[in-house]
Design an enzyme around this catalytic site. Sequence first.
Site, short mmCIF file in Angstrom:
data_model
loop_
_atom_site.label_atom_id
_atom_site.label_comp_id
_atom_site.label_asym_id
_atom_site.label_seq_id
_atom_site.Cartn_x
_atom_site.Cartn_y
_atom_site.Cartn_z
N SER A 7 10.42 -5.27 52.56
CA SER A 7 10.13 -4.22 53.54
C SER A 7 10.29 -4.78 54.94
CB SER A 7 8.72 -3.67 53.33
OG SER A 7 7.80 -4.59 53.87
N LYS A 8 10.62 -3.87 55.85
CA LYS A 8 10.89 -4.30 57.23
C LYS A 8 9.62 -4.84 57.89
CE LYS A 8 13.48 -0.55 58.18
NZ LYS A 8 13.99 0.46 59.10
N ARG A 9 8.48 -4.37 57.39
CA ARG A 9 7.23 -4.83 57.99
C ARG A 9 6.98 -6.31 57.66
NH1 ARG A 9 3.27 -2.14 55.46
NH2 ARG A 9 4.80 -0.64 54.78
N ASP A 18 15.32 0.42 62.59
CA ASP A 18 16.46 -0.49 62.35
C ASP A 18 17.03 -0.21 60.97
OD1 ASP A 18 15.76 -1.70 64.60
OD2 ASP A 18 15.20 -3.62 63.72
#
Length: 511
Positions: free
Chosen positions: A261-263, A24
């Site tokens: 962060s995307k996490r 993404d």
Amino acid sequence: MSTPTSAPSPQPPRLRVAPSPTGDPHVGTAYMSLFNLAFARRHGGQFVLRVEDTDRARFRADSEAQLYDTLHWLGVTWDEGPDLGGPYAPYRQSERLETYGPIIERLRAEGKAYYCWCSSERLAQMREEQQKSKQSATGYDRMCLGKTAQERAALPGFSDTPVVRMLVPDDVELTFTDLIRGTMSAPRPDDQVIRKADGFPTYHLAVVVDDHEMGITHVVRGEEWISSTPKHRLLYRQLGWPEPAWVHMPLLRNADRSKISKRKNPAAALTWFREQGYLPEALVNFLCLLGYPPIIEADGSEREVLTFDEFVAGFDFAKVNPVGPIFDIKKLDWLNGVKIRELTPQELASRLLPFLQEAGVLSSNPSLGELARLAKVSALIQPRLVKLSDAAVLVAPFYVADDAVPIAQDARAGLAEDAAAVLDAGIAALEGVPADEEDLLASTPRWNHEAIESALRAALVEEMGLKPKFAFGPLRTAISGQRVSPPLFESMEILGRCSTLKRLRTLRACR
Ligand code: GLU
């Protein structure tokens, strides 16, 4: 007679954003794009989108389309890119392999790069030993430097397919000028791999080659790349190319100062903002204020609500604060509310439509009547709306059958003993307010929120002596099925006399 020569006009700047399609699109890509674009637009230059897809292990095929989609949604436009083409096409690194090959070969032939056959096991072991012995010089130990394949094969940890590494000289320059941060210095770089065993260049080589070939004048990127800049500058020097200006934007941080962060944070993915119902202009405004001052008005006051054009008009990298700005969703919520209120009700209605369709409130093919009602309801909820996704629950009651308004549990539980009496009095009062069609000659509509309010107040508050909260609670429940709803009298006006009475009678029938 010789004609006077005027000083050559400086070349318009060329900037780029160079995302890697690994999932993404990250909010940092939008942030970087906006600042690059602002500088390019401010100085009449160009803005290029380049896709850095040399990391085949992390490549995700759908990510490029998502990138275009989200950047377009934000209103970010580029002058050249994989989708548009341009004078320096192709703009996708995987399609530029022929460009990198001869340059890597040239560096190798000139002794500025060398083959390395060390297997990954050997490199892991080397690192482990370096850590154990707390050696001050870490990094690749140059076991392969100066060896032929045959000589190297005789030693342990040999792999058939070599990589190519830069040979970083002792006098590598470690300081450079950054347009935001001034003089910067970074640690001495390792003999960085520039061509991987799969034949692909690494980011470090490809970024330098492409920025040079594409005439990029300002490299604007995240601060995580500061430590790579000496490597990149070395390549420019070794290849005899003019260097671009360097700009390292601050990293966006969570409230606890950790890196976004995307996490860890759903807000790291650009798609999240759209799904949540943030307006693109609110997100753009929000991102433009991250590490960047608000607009200073003529009277010295500060203004945080701005458009991208206003941001461009005063844009200067020197104004960027390098201290990692906090990504404060509450501030975005506030800006979103402000931008929602700047829309016309009609515009708000069209922005809400996809959210209402997604939630099943409206069909994919709404009627003209439904759309006309939506514009009225939009005006009603506009003052309180924070995100577009909040609207479905408020709007839904306007699109259900009058005898089937779903009553929320808390609303039903909140109905007091006297609810039946209140509903009866309310029905009687509203029966006294004529419908518009009963009085076609009236210059103003008769069934309007003022008439509704005064009839209900007279009957329930004045005559029955109820507190407004208790007087209108059962009516609100009948109309919307909710304890909290858009303004009651205006809702009744939109629904019309017939629907309003039917809803009140329906709830009354179950008491
Ligand atoms: N591909 C790199 C990234 O995704 C670009 C870094 C740069 O702009 O040089 O962060």
